[in-house]
Motif scaffolding. Structure first.
Motif, PDB file in Angstrom:
ATOM      1  N   GLU A 110       0.821  -1.205   0.000  1.00  0.00           N
ATOM      2  CA  GLU A 110       0.000   0.000   0.000  1.00  0.00           C
ATOM      3  C   GLU A 110       0.857   1.257   0.000  1.00  0.00           C
ATOM      4  N   ALA A 113       2.041   1.689  -3.540  1.00  0.00           N
ATOM      5  CA  ALA A 113       0.948   2.155  -4.397  1.00  0.00           C
ATOM      6  C   ALA A 113       0.570   3.596  -4.082  1.00  0.00           C
ATOM      7  N   GLY A 114       0.694   3.987  -2.820  1.00  0.00           N
ATOM      8  CA  GLY A 114       0.340   5.336  -2.420  1.00  0.00           C
ATOM      9  C   GLY A 114       1.280   6.404  -2.940  1.00  0.00           C
ATOM     10  N   LEU A 116       2.398   6.408  -6.066  1.00  0.00           N
ATOM     11  CA  LEU A 116       2.259   6.502  -7.522  1.00  0.00           C
ATOM     12  C   LEU A 116       1.900   7.917  -7.957  1.00  0.00           C
ATOM     13  N   THR A 118      -0.248   9.214 -10.674  1.00  0.00           N
ATOM     14  CA  THR A 118      -1.231   8.618 -11.580  1.00  0.00           C
ATOM     15  C   THR A 118      -1.581   9.514 -12.761  1.00  0.00           C
ATOM     16  N   GLY A 124      -4.595   3.037 -13.633  1.00  0.00           N
ATOM     17  CA  GLY A 124      -3.907   3.187 -12.357  1.00  0.00           C
ATOM     18  C   GLY A 124      -4.618   4.180 -11.467  1.00  0.00           C
ATOM     19  N   ASN A 127      -8.042   2.832 -10.127  1.00  0.00           N
ATOM     20  CA  ASN A 127      -7.873   1.846  -9.057  1.00  0.00           C
ATOM     21  C   ASN A 127      -7.314   2.470  -7.791  1.00  0.00           C
ATOM     22  N   ALA A 128      -6.457   3.460  -7.940  1.00  0.00           N
ATOM     23  CA  ALA A 128      -5.908   4.130  -6.761  1.00  0.00           C
ATOM     24  C   ALA A 128      -6.987   4.855  -5.975  1.00  0.00           C
ATOM     25  N   GLN A 142      -5.824  -5.151  -3.616  1.00  0.00           N
ATOM     26  CA  GLN A 142      -6.110  -3.857  -4.229  1.00  0.00           C
ATOM     27  C   GLN A 142      -4.829  -3.073  -4.500  1.00  0.00           C
ATOM     28  N   ALA A 143      -3.859  -3.129  -3.601  1.00  0.00           N
ATOM     29  CA  ALA A 143      -2.592  -2.437  -3.838  1.00  0.00           C
ATOM     30  C   ALA A 143      -1.848  -3.061  -5.012  1.00  0.00           C
ATOM     31  N   THR A 146      -3.595  -1.896  -8.197  1.00  0.00           N
ATOM     32  CA  THR A 146      -3.285  -0.507  -8.528  1.00  0.00           C
ATOM     33  C   THR A 146      -1.909  -0.393  -9.159  1.00  0.00           C
ATOM     34  N   ALA A 150      -1.273   0.608 -13.141  1.00  0.00           N
ATOM     35  CA  ALA A 150      -0.451   1.785 -13.414  1.00  0.00           C
ATOM     36  C   ALA A 150       0.760   1.422 -14.268  1.00  0.00           C
TER      37      ALA A 150
END
Length: 274
Positions: A110, A113-114, A116, A118, A124, A127-128, A142-143, A146, A150
């Motif tokens: 996470e 992914a946080g 990114l 986008t 990407g 989903n984020a 989910q992470a 994402t 992306a």
């Protein structure tokens, strides 16, 4: 890192529990679940945006699914089904791993992914914007999704910048390393496949026998490097120590999830290294 988080995401395509979750909301047949589940973060879209962001599917094939699937299940229902099916699949595959292992992997994934950016990455970004879920397996999936989408957005940008259209990209992969049956079922006609091979030959990527040339291999390697470069930000932000720890945590997950993928999987995902 892609080879470690992609198998976690890919259970949504290949595990029976994931398919059953789609069927439970009325999305019977593999492609209905695929198009509805993957497009659902975009909302109740028509075919045109999905043709663009999925890239490799013929417009006629996408149009057979969208927007008709939204009459069977709303995007919200499709999102719940895909997360439910993915979590059930992961629970079956990863039951031997302790909760603390999964929670730490989810936290680090996470965090990646946080970080990114986008901008310019439609799937990407979509989903984020979704909630990660309450429990570790939901957060983990989910992470991974994402990050995966992306990275795919960046790969498509690299293909477009290199002047490859969707059929040419598929024809190249068939020439290099994919069995034809893995990629032929994306709605393109035989005439379109032949024309794509002809264009690849004209640009020097395939020889007269349809085999990859050194020019083609160098060109595609440049696309792969551009894809990796565009996907690097999350790991630079996470830092070498936390990235190394995440690699360690994801390794047994990737190995367990990879086992359900078909041989010569259409994603082109290599088997985990010993």
């Amino acid at each position: 890192m892609w080879t470690l988080f992609e198998p976690v995401h890919a259970v949504t395509y290949f595990h029976p529990r994931a398919r059953a979750a789609y069927e439970a909301v009325g999305l019977r047949g593999y492609w209905r679940g695929y198009f509805a589940g993957r497009a659902a973060p975009l909302g109740p879209v028509d075919a045109a945006p999905v043709v663009a962001v999925f890239f490799t599917f013929a417009p006629s094939m996408v149009s057979r699914a969208l927007p008709a699937v939204w009459q069977l299940a709303t995007p919200q229902e499709a999102l719940r089904a895909r997360l439910t099916g993915a979590v059930q699949a992961l629970a079956e595959l990863l039951y031997e791993l302790p909760e603390r292992h999964l929670a730490e992997a989810a936290e680090l994934l996470e965090a990646a992914a946080g970080s990114l950016d986008t901008a310019g990455r439609m799937l990407g970004a979509a989903n984020a914007a979704l909630p990660g879920g309450e429990y570790p397996l939901a957060r983990l999936w989910q992470a991974a999704t994402t990050l995966r989408e992306a990275r795919g957005d960046g790969h498509i940008a690299a293909l477009v910048a290199a002047g490859l259209d969707p059929v040419e990209a598929l024809a190249w992969r068939v020439a290099v390393d994919q069995p034809p049956q893995n990629l032929l079922g994306r709605g393109w006609s035989e005439e379109q496949w032949q024309a794509a091979r002809g264009r690849l030959a004209a640009r020097g990527w395939l020889d007269a026998d349809g085999q990859p040339t050194a020019v083609g291999r160098a060109g595609f390697q440049a696309i792969e490097e551009a894809t990796d470069q565009a996907a690097a930000r999350p790991w630079l932000a996470l830092g070498p120590d936390r990235t190394a720890r995440l690699r360690e945590l994801l390794d047994p997950l990737a190995r367990s999830c990879y086992r359900i993928l078909p041989d010569n999987n259409p994603i082109g995902l290599p088997a985990p290294q010993p």
